[in-house]
Motif scaffolding. Sequence first.
Motif, short mmCIF file in Angstrom:
data_model
loop_
_atom_site.label_atom_id
_atom_site.label_comp_id
_atom_site.label_asym_id
_atom_site.label_seq_id
_atom_site.Cartn_x
_atom_site.Cartn_y
_atom_site.Cartn_z
N ALA A 138 0.83 -1.21 0.00
CA ALA A 138 0.00 0.00 0.00
C ALA A 138 0.87 1.26 0.00
N ALA A 139 1.93 1.25 0.78
CA ALA A 139 2.83 2.41 0.84
C ALA A 139 3.51 2.65 -0.51
N ILE A 140 3.94 1.57 -1.15
CA ILE A 140 4.61 1.70 -2.45
C ILE A 140 3.61 2.16 -3.51
N VAL A 141 2.41 1.59 -3.52
CA VAL A 141 1.39 2.02 -4.48
C VAL A 141 1.12 3.52 -4.30
N PHE A 142 0.97 3.95 -3.06
CA PHE A 142 0.73 5.37 -2.80
C PHE A 142 1.86 6.23 -3.39
N GLU A 143 3.10 5.84 -3.14
CA GLU A 143 4.24 6.63 -3.63
C GLU A 143 4.30 6.68 -5.15
N ALA A 155 10.75 -2.98 -5.17
CA ALA A 155 10.36 -1.74 -4.49
C ALA A 155 10.39 -2.09 -3.01
N VAL A 156 11.24 -1.43 -2.27
CA VAL A 156 11.48 -1.75 -0.86
C VAL A 156 10.91 -0.64 0.01
N TYR A 157 10.04 -1.02 0.95
CA TYR A 157 9.49 -0.04 1.87
C TYR A 157 10.04 -0.30 3.26
N SER A 158 10.54 0.75 3.89
CA SER A 158 11.04 0.66 5.26
C SER A 158 10.03 1.33 6.19
N PRO A 159 9.30 0.53 6.99
CA PRO A 159 8.34 1.12 7.93
C PRO A 159 9.01 2.04 8.94
N GLU A 160 10.22 1.70 9.38
CA GLU A 160 10.91 2.53 10.39
C GLU A 160 11.25 3.90 9.83
N LEU A 161 11.63 3.97 8.56
CA LEU A 161 11.98 5.25 7.94
C LEU A 161 10.79 5.91 7.25
#
Length: 147
Positions: free
Chosen positions: A16-21, A91-97
Amino acid sequence: MGDDVHPKERGQRSEAAIVFELVRRGLTVLEPFGDNERYDLAVEAAGEFYRIQVKTGRLENGCVRFETRSSGTLTRKIEKEGYDGEIDVFAVYSPELEDGFVVPIAAAPTTTMGLRVEEPEKPSPNTNWATDYRIDDWVESIRDERE
């Protein structure tokens, strides 16, 4: 994101975060029907399609680390399989960052990869800097390929 989050949910959050971006940057994002494809998403830019495998990166020792292969259970044995020829980018999403990165399959090793976000204790010429894999740079590069 806590450790108590189910791996499937963790993956869905990263997707979801990557799709948003990607959508925020004006790309058309497609999702394959079902759960049988080796890629999670595809994007279209300048008439070309790019297959994307989304990974959740974990911040460890100044690096965002992620697996560059899939793990599956087959007859009580864990099988690990690479993505060569089946995807174009991770596509790599880092929740911490709360940040994402795009790594071409050709630039990724076959097991795991780390994207450095902090200076290492000992400098190395083999460092993969996260800033070299910014989403904005990748989006710009695929838009420029056909122009």
